[in-house]
Each structure stands twice: as C-alpha cells, then as structure tokens.
Design a protein around this motif. Structure first.
Motif, PDB file in Angstrom:
ATOM      1  N   CYS A  46       3.485  -5.577   4.499  1.00  0.00           N
ATOM      2  CA  CYS A  46       2.390  -4.592   4.376  1.00  0.00           C
ATOM      3  C   CYS A  46       1.085  -5.099   5.011  1.00  0.00           C
ATOM      4  O   CYS A  46       0.657  -6.223   4.766  1.00  0.00           O
ATOM      5  N   ASP A  47       0.471  -4.235   5.823  1.00  0.00           N
ATOM      6  CA  ASP A  47      -0.801  -4.581   6.467  1.00  0.00           C
ATOM      7  C   ASP A  47      -1.961  -4.646   5.473  1.00  0.00           C
ATOM      8  O   ASP A  47      -2.981  -5.270   5.749  1.00  0.00           O
ATOM      9  N   ASN A  48      -1.819  -3.966   4.350  1.00  0.00           N
ATOM     10  CA  ASN A  48      -2.901  -3.932   3.344  1.00  0.00           C
ATOM     11  C   ASN A  48      -2.439  -4.614   2.058  1.00  0.00           C
ATOM     12  O   ASN A  48      -2.733  -4.158   0.957  1.00  0.00           O
ATOM     13  N   CYS A  82       0.806  -1.229   0.000  1.00  0.00           N
ATOM     14  CA  CYS A  82       0.000   0.000   0.000  1.00  0.00           C
ATOM     15  C   CYS A  82       0.835   1.274   0.000  1.00  0.00           C
ATOM     16  O   CYS A  82       0.385   2.319  -0.446  1.00  0.00           O
ATOM     17  N   GLY A  83       2.070   1.177   0.517  1.00  0.00           N
ATOM     18  CA  GLY A  83       2.931   2.362   0.547  1.00  0.00           C
ATOM     19  C   GLY A  83       2.629   3.310   1.700  1.00  0.00           C
ATOM     20  O   GLY A  83       3.304   4.325   1.861  1.00  0.00           O
ATOM     21  N   GLU A  84       1.623   2.979   2.501  1.00  0.00           N
ATOM     22  CA  GLU A  84       1.198   3.931   3.534  1.00  0.00           C
ATOM     23  C   GLU A  84       1.163   3.363   4.948  1.00  0.00           C
ATOM     24  O   GLU A  84       1.165   4.116   5.917  1.00  0.00           O
ATOM     25  N   CYS A  85       1.106   2.054   5.093  1.00  0.00           N
ATOM     26  CA  CYS A  85       1.008   1.484   6.441  1.00  0.00           C
ATOM     27  C   CYS A  85       2.367   1.570   7.138  1.00  0.00           C
ATOM     28  O   CYS A  85       3.375   1.949   6.552  1.00  0.00           O
ATOM     29  N   CYS A  90       5.185  -0.409   5.390  1.00  0.00           N
ATOM     30  CA  CYS A  90       5.634   0.235   4.152  1.00  0.00           C
ATOM     31  C   CYS A  90       6.490   1.450   4.473  1.00  0.00           C
ATOM     32  O   CYS A  90       7.526   1.680   3.853  1.00  0.00           O
TER      33      CYS A  90
HETATM   34 ZN   LIG Z   1       1.526  -1.129   3.450  1.00  0.00          ZN
END
Ligand SMILES: [Zn+2]
Length: 345
Positions: A103-105, A89-92, A95
């Motif tokens: 990654c959590d997502n 996701c690049g955001e968790c 990441c």
């Molecule tokens: Zn992530």
C-alpha cells in the motif's frame, strides 16, 4: 478494561486497567476472546521495532463485535471477527490489485501503530475486521481461529509467490516456528511432492513430521545444503522458504536450489547475503520476497480452516495475565507452532 501494556522498549508487560475503547465514525469495537502470540509480536515486545508507548500488542485475534461507529456496514454487533494485520488504505493502486501489503498510504500494523489484542477489547477501523465464516466455531476454538489471519494466510500467499506445484520438493527453514509449521501444513495441503522441514530443535522437527513433513534436516549439526542435496538425490530442491532468513540460512537455501528453483524470503533481521549470479543464470533460479498476505488471502485461509482442509497448530494456550511467560519462551525459541493468549470466553 484490563490490558497488557508495553510501556517501554524491551520492558516486561504491565497488566493494567485502561479506559474502554469507544468507536468513532468508521470504527468498531470488539470483545477479544483470544490473541496469538508469535515472533512478529515478540519483536515488538523485545524493543526491536519502533513503537509509541504505551502500546497494547497483538494482532491474531478472535473477537466479537460489541459496538460500531457511524457509517460502519461491513460488521455488526455479534459478528465473530479476526483482524487484517496491515493498516492499508484500500484505495491505492496496490490495494486495488489485492496487493495491500505494498500500500502506498500504509498506516502501519494492528498492535503497533494502533492498540492490538492483548486486552479485553480492541478498537479498529471497521475495515480491519474480517468476519469469521460459518463453519468455523470461533467460540469453541478462539485460539485456533485467531491465528489463522497470519499463521495460515502468510503461508498460503507463499505457495502462490513460489508457484508451488505438485511436482515440487519444498524445504521450509525455521519449520518448527509459528509460521514454519503452518507452511509445512499448507505445502502438504498444496500437494507438494516432498516437504522437508529444517530446524534446530529435535522436538520441533518431530512436530513438523506430525504436521505433514516427509523428511527433516537438523540444522544444529550444520551441513544443511549437503543434507538437502542428499534428500533430493543430488537434484536440489525446487522451492526453499526461509522464515529465519539469516545469512547462513539464505545462503544454504540458495546453494541447495536445483534447476528452476525458487527461494522465498520472509524477511529476517535485515542482514545481507551472497548469491552467485552465474549459478542463478545457469539454473534459472528466482529469489523472491513475500510479505504477509492480502485481505482476500486472510478470508480464504479462514474458509480453508472452516471446511477442515487445515487446522492451526496452537501448542500453548495461556491466560492474558501470563503473557510475559509466553514471551520469555518465544525469546528462547522454545514455542513449537503458535502460542495464544486466552482473554475471555
Ligand atoms: Zn493502499
């Protein structure tokens, strides 16, 4: 476009015309020049991984961006690119920590949850494309440039996981395969004191020596631990890296670890293995898992290849139409190093 489709688990590929992909917002489409064919892809081809069908496999691409959707800023038309294999996701938290493989997502993999590179064109979220740096002539060497994103990035991460130091003797299990041979190369580049290649085929072990192995262990004759102990004067190995990760290889590797030894497993097929906790305590042994690489490690691997520190071992380059034959050879374990499909010039 022409694409090599997998239409059912464990079935042969079908070479078909399918609609050209069109980029939506945040997506880009690239023309594929080459795509690596390794064991990760083969497990999907063989039906050992869950997929939606039909699916276009392949993630180790060299491609040229031909079209971008709205709000894409990281790539533009004409860029030479490869792919980051994980749809993270690049955001968790993970990441942001540059540990995107946790990654959590997690959205799956290029060439599994979304169509991959066994086709003339590939569409991905634009952030899944990684630009190939100046200095790596991707038009001239598309097969080599394509496999870097996994075959070199994965071993590069392992050197960090294992805290590989120049005083370390390293044993690579499955050293003749697509990841293994590059692990030998990367361990040599990282100045390991001694790199020992373990595999079951004499021809593969020869290739490992060419790639930089100082010694080899033919595992087909058994007694792997004994051979490793003999090669280290009874001291044991410092770092064991297991690309096979079967019960037999993991247990042989652990037993052969010396004091302060580290074992890195890259997964295998999900069986369990035994380790003696008393021995782990006595020798302060560490058992580690390592999963693919971060986006940054892919970029670093490309940079290392661009400046000539490493060069991928691609031993078979065949047209896309011959994907089936390559996978038959992968199934038999007959491919030394990496194979790649050449899609376009
Ligand atoms: Zn992530």
């Amino acid at each position: 476009m022409k694409a090599m489709l997998l239409e059912a688990p464990g079935r042969p590929f079908t070479f078909k015309n399918v609609p050209d992909p069109v980029p939506g917002p945040g997506e880009a489409v690239a023309k594929v020049l080459a795509c690596g064919a390794g064991l990760t892809v083969h497990h999907a081809r063989a039906g050992r991984l869950k997929l939606d069908y039909p699916r276009i496999l392949g993630h180790e691409i060299t491609a040229e961006i031909v079209e971008t959707g709205a709000s894409v800023t990281n790539v533009r038309k004409g860029d030479g690119v490869t792919a980051y294999f994980y749809l993270s996701c690049g955001e968790c938290r993970w990441c942001r920590l540059d540990r995107e493989t946790l990654c959590d997502n997690f959205g799956g993999y290029v060439g599994r949850e979304v169509d991959g590179g066994y086709a003339e064109y590939i569409k991905l979220p634009a952030r899944s494309f990684v630009r190939i740096p100046e200095g790596l002539d991707w038009r001239k060497h598309p097969a080599e440039a394509g496999v870097v994103c996994d075959a070199i990035a994965t071993p590069l991460k392992v050197t960090r996981k294992a805290r590989l130091a120049p005083t370390d003797t390293v044993a690579v299990f499955g050293a003749g395969g697509g990841l293994g041979i590059h692990m030998v190369q990367v361990a040599r580049w990282a100045h390991a004191r001694k790199v020992i290649a373990v595999d079951v085929m004499a021809s593969k072990l020869e290739a490992c020596v060419t790639a930089g192995a100082d010694a080899t262990v033919d595992a087909s004759s058994g007694r792997v631990t004994e051979q490793l102990m003999a090669l280290t004067g009874g001291r044991g190995i410092d770092v064991a890296i297991d690309f096979v990760s079967s019960q037999a290889t993991l247990e042989a590797a652990i037993t052969a670890l010396g004091k302060g030894g580290r074992l890195v497993t890259l997964g295998g097929h999900g069986g369990t293995f035994s380790a003696n906790p008393g021995e782990m305590l006595r020798k302060e042994v560490e058992l580690l898992g390592s999963r693919y690489a971060s986006r940054e490690e892919v970029a670093e691997s490309l940079e290392l290849v661009a400046r000539g520190a490493l060069w991928p071992v691609v031993t078979e380059k065949v047209p896309l139409a011959e994907a089936e034959a390559v996978h038959e050879r992968l199934d038999k374990g007959a491919v030394t190093g990496r194979a790649a499909l050449c899609v376009a010039k």
